[in-house]
Design an enzyme around this catalytic site. Structure first.
Site, PDB file in Angstrom:
ATOM      1  N   GLU A 122      -4.652  -3.641  -8.002  1.00 31.19           N
ATOM      2  CA  GLU A 122      -4.599  -4.374  -6.741  1.00 31.19           C
ATOM      3  C   GLU A 122      -3.188  -4.552  -6.190  1.00 31.19           C
ATOM      4  O   GLU A 122      -3.007  -4.688  -4.994  1.00 31.19           O
ATOM      5  CB  GLU A 122      -5.245  -5.757  -6.874  1.00 31.19           C
ATOM      6  CG  GLU A 122      -6.747  -5.728  -6.918  1.00 31.19           C
ATOM      7  CD  GLU A 122      -7.258  -5.636  -8.335  1.00 31.19           C
ATOM      8  OE1 GLU A 122      -6.450  -5.592  -9.278  1.00 31.19           O
ATOM      9  OE2 GLU A 122      -8.490  -5.591  -8.502  1.00 31.19           O
ATOM     10  N   SER A 123      -2.194  -4.556  -7.051  1.00 27.05           N
ATOM     11  CA  SER A 123      -0.827  -4.815  -6.566  1.00 27.05           C
ATOM     12  C   SER A 123      -0.239  -3.629  -5.814  1.00 27.05           C
ATOM     13  O   SER A 123       0.706  -3.796  -5.059  1.00 27.05           O
ATOM     14  CB  SER A 123       0.099  -5.158  -7.745  1.00 27.05           C
ATOM     15  OG  SER A 123       0.387  -3.999  -8.506  1.00 27.05           O
TER      16      SER A 123
END
Length: 148
Positions: A2-3
């Site tokens: 997700e980052s």
């Protein structure tokens, strides 16, 4: 996942940094500054190792250990443990991620199954299933780009 490799990433649930570590998880591993890449990776990897030990102790295959570890990293170990218990309760072998994925729609909609209501009805699981799939897909892509 997700980052997207952003050290400053913050999720809507408060997970931060490269490894999307929750502040409470970071504190558990003695990390104060989760935006420091070394600290963030240390907390994330430590937590992955912890989760992995849980599923190793259940006697799963290596492939299933990876699936369940990723799922627990995304959704939380308690939620995945609840999914395991729910799958067992409806007669599915809970040591296979595929069976958990098949059980999750029943968790979120009690009208789909006959039995006791569960405390995790609001867990649709779609995000977690997608997360596991995408991490494994990305891993395969990385392997292909490195191997001749």
């Amino acid at each position: 996942q997700e980052s997207r490799f952003s050290m400053g990433a913050v999720s809507s649930r408060g997970a931060t940094g490269l490894m999307q570590v929750l502040p409470s998880t970071a504190r558990h591993y003695g990390i104060d500054d989760v935006f420091n890449p070394d600290n963030n990776i240390h907390a994330g990897v430590s937590h992955l190792k912890y989760l992995q030990k849980i599923f190793v102790s259940m006697g799963m295959s290596q492939e299933e250990i990876i699936n369940f570890t990723l799922a627990a990293y995304n959704a939380g170990e308690g939620r995945i443990q609840q999914c395991i218990e729910f799958a067992r309760g409806i007669g599915k072998d809970p040591l296979y991620w595929k069976n958990i994925c098949e059980s999750i729609p029943y968790i979120s909609d009690p009208k789909k199954y006959l039995g006791e209501e569960t405390s995790i009805r609001k867990f649709s699981g779609k995000e977690t299933i997608k997360y596991v799939e995408e991490v494994l897909k990305r891993f395969e892509e990385y392997k292909m780009s490195v191997l001749p």
